[in-house]
Scaffold this motif. Structure first.
Motif, PDB file in Angstrom:
ATOM      1  N   ASN A 151       0.919  -1.157  -0.062  1.00  0.00           N
ATOM      2  CA  ASN A 151      -0.030   0.172  -0.045  1.00  0.00           C
ATOM      3  C   ASN A 151       0.861   1.302   0.194  1.00  0.00           C
ATOM      4  O   ASN A 151       0.200   2.424  -0.314  1.00  0.00           O
ATOM      5  N   ALA A 152       2.024   1.321   0.517  1.00  0.00           N
ATOM      6  CA  ALA A 152       2.920   2.732   0.252  1.00  0.00           C
ATOM      7  C   ALA A 152       3.210   2.707  -0.891  1.00  0.00           C
ATOM      8  O   ALA A 152       3.740   4.127  -1.162  1.00  0.00           O
ATOM      9  N   MET A 153       3.053   1.927  -1.852  1.00  0.00           N
ATOM     10  CA  MET A 153       3.296   2.192  -3.392  1.00  0.00           C
ATOM     11  C   MET A 153       2.049   2.756  -4.057  1.00  0.00           C
ATOM     12  O   MET A 153       2.211   2.595  -5.306  1.00  0.00           O
ATOM     13  N   ASP A 154       0.833   2.728  -3.592  1.00  0.00           N
ATOM     14  CA  ASP A 154      -0.276   2.988  -4.010  1.00  0.00           C
ATOM     15  C   ASP A 154      -0.697   4.613  -4.479  1.00  0.00           C
ATOM     16  O   ASP A 154      -1.229   5.314  -3.861  1.00  0.00           O
ATOM     17  N   VAL A 155       0.249   4.890  -5.449  1.00  0.00           N
ATOM     18  CA  VAL A 155       0.233   6.199  -5.864  1.00  0.00           C
ATOM     19  C   VAL A 155      -0.077   6.293  -7.498  1.00  0.00           C
ATOM     20  O   VAL A 155       0.459   5.760  -8.110  1.00  0.00           O
ATOM     21  N   GLY A 156      -1.014   7.089  -7.787  1.00  0.00           N
ATOM     22  CA  GLY A 156      -1.243   7.418  -8.964  1.00  0.00           C
ATOM     23  C   GLY A 156      -0.599   8.349  -9.582  1.00  0.00           C
ATOM     24  O   GLY A 156      -0.910   8.417 -10.996  1.00  0.00           O
ATOM     25  N   ASP A 157      -0.160   9.298  -9.347  1.00  0.00           N
ATOM     26  CA  ASP A 157       0.457  10.479  -9.592  1.00  0.00           C
ATOM     27  C   ASP A 157       1.813  10.953  -8.870  1.00  0.00           C
ATOM     28  O   ASP A 157       1.866  11.990  -8.145  1.00  0.00           O
ATOM     29  N   PRO A 158       2.880  10.023  -9.133  1.00  0.00           N
ATOM     30  CA  PRO A 158       4.199  10.440  -8.306  1.00  0.00           C
ATOM     31  C   PRO A 158       4.649  11.644  -8.388  1.00  0.00           C
ATOM     32  O   PRO A 158       4.971  11.991  -9.485  1.00  0.00           O
ATOM     33  N   SER A 159       4.980  12.361  -7.501  1.00  0.00           N
ATOM     34  CA  SER A 159       5.224  13.753  -7.503  1.00  0.00           C
ATOM     35  C   SER A 159       6.614  13.980  -7.795  1.00  0.00           C
ATOM     36  O   SER A 159       7.164  14.750  -8.549  1.00  0.00           O
ATOM     37  N   ASN A 160       7.466  12.789  -7.570  1.00  0.00           N
ATOM     38  CA  ASN A 160       8.997  12.756  -7.972  1.00  0.00           C
ATOM     39  C   ASN A 160       9.139  12.625  -9.572  1.00  0.00           C
ATOM     40  O   ASN A 160      10.284  12.567 -10.058  1.00  0.00           O
ATOM     41  N   PHE A 161       8.223  12.041 -10.411  1.00  0.00           N
ATOM     42  CA  PHE A 161       8.403  12.092 -11.770  1.00  0.00           C
ATOM     43  C   PHE A 161       8.979  13.345 -12.242  1.00  0.00           C
ATOM     44  O   PHE A 161       9.833  13.081 -13.122  1.00  0.00           O
ATOM     45  N   ALA A 162       8.388  14.329 -11.980  1.00  0.00           N
ATOM     46  CA  ALA A 162       8.814  15.600 -12.607  1.00  0.00           C
ATOM     47  C   ALA A 162      10.439  15.848 -12.535  1.00  0.00           C
ATOM     48  O   ALA A 162      11.205  16.415 -13.314  1.00  0.00           O
ATOM     49  N   ARG A 163      10.815  15.207 -11.292  1.00  0.00           N
ATOM     50  CA  ARG A 163      12.357  15.424 -10.950  1.00  0.00           C
ATOM     51  C   ARG A 163      13.189  14.503 -11.725  1.00  0.00           C
ATOM     52  O   ARG A 163      14.413  14.874 -12.093  1.00  0.00           O
TER      53      ARG A 163
END
Length: 278
Positions: free
Chosen positions: A148-160
């Motif tokens: 569940n700690a990987m249940d992210v649909g829009d990872p904020s660090n993708f931009a980095r």
């Protein structure tokens, strides 16, 4: 200190770790997903009125300073490989949700860490994996999984990550590969590893280990990152391996504490109003 977490989407022990600390730490139980919690925090940083009223900062990977201490883990792992004479062609595999951890590793590589390549292991929330296949970044609502700690649909660090590689899909794909696993595959890896090696993986680490098993090439040495003690997901882990697992004393102590949290909607207006009332 205010800890935002998604209602009903963390394990009991995870929740107890946030909600039993007391003192100057308040847990806010948000009626939404991890992405909703993150959006609230980002919106707070962008709000002029809030920033005049409070000095805001973040302890998670929204804050780029988080990567500096986190990058040390990668150097430490490399040092252990060096001692074993296995540092050539090192591959590091990171269970990835919001992509903070792997971004710290990529920062490490830019600082001179001689890692050959990285593997980003996803659960069903495979936004980055799909980007690698298509070159198109398509965020979408997150799916609940046993990792569940990987249940992210829009990872904020993708931009980095994108910025580190000058926006080049080819450059990213050359240094980072991806995998994606279902709950069934994660559980299968945990069962098999426990049976064969007597090593107890948590669901997140299982994604990392499986990705290495499937993705290492001849001559490469792999390191995978574990992200949590398996007993943080006690019911899930015991259900998968069919045995009871002893919880460490530190985690047991959290379970004795009394949950204290404030319920809140995922609407920014409610969060802002609460912060302004402090």
């Amino acid at each position: 200190v205010y800890v935002l977490y998604p209602k009903g989407k963390v394990s009991e022990i995870q929740e107890k770790q946030f909600t039993t600390l007391g003192q100057n730490i308040t847990a806010l139980e948000i009626d939404g997903t991890f992405d909703d919690c993150q959006a609230l925090v980002k919106s707070a940083f962008m709000d002029k009125e809030l920033n005049e009223h409070l000095q805001l900062t973040s302890a998670n990977s929204i804050n780029v300073a988080r990567f500096l201490p986190q990058a040390f883990y990668y150097f430490y792992a490399y040092a252990q490989l060096k001692k074993l004479g296995k540092a050539n062609d090192a591959v590091i595999c990171v269970p990835s949700g919001n992509f903070g951890n792997i971004t710290a590793g990529l920062f490490g590589k830019r600082m001179g860490l001689p890692v050959k390549r990285f593997i980003a292991a996803n659960n069903r929330n495979d936004i980055f994996y799909q980007y690698l296949q298509t070159g198109v970044y398509t965020p979408r609502p997150s799916i609940a999984t046993i990792a569940n700690a990987m249940d992210v649909g829009d990872p904020s660090n993708f931009a980095r990550v994108l910025d580190l590689y000058g926006g080049s899909h080819a450059a990213i794909s050359a240094e980072i590969s991806g995998t994606t696993y279902t709950n069934e595959q994660i559980a299968e890896t945990m069962r098999e590893t426990w049976k064969e090696c007597h090593y107890l993986l948590d669901p997140h680490g299982a994604c990392g280990f499986r990705a290495l098993k499937e993705g290492l090439k001849p001559g490469e040495t792999g390191v995978f990152l574990e992200t949590a003690h398996p007993t943080k997901f006690l019911d899930t882990v015991e259900g998968i391996i069919g045995e009871s697992v002893e919880m460490p004393a530190k985690l047991k102590a959290f379970m004795q504490g009394e949950k204290q949290s404030l319920s809140m909607t995922k609407e920014f207006a409610d969060f802002k109003s609460y912060l302004l009332s402090l």
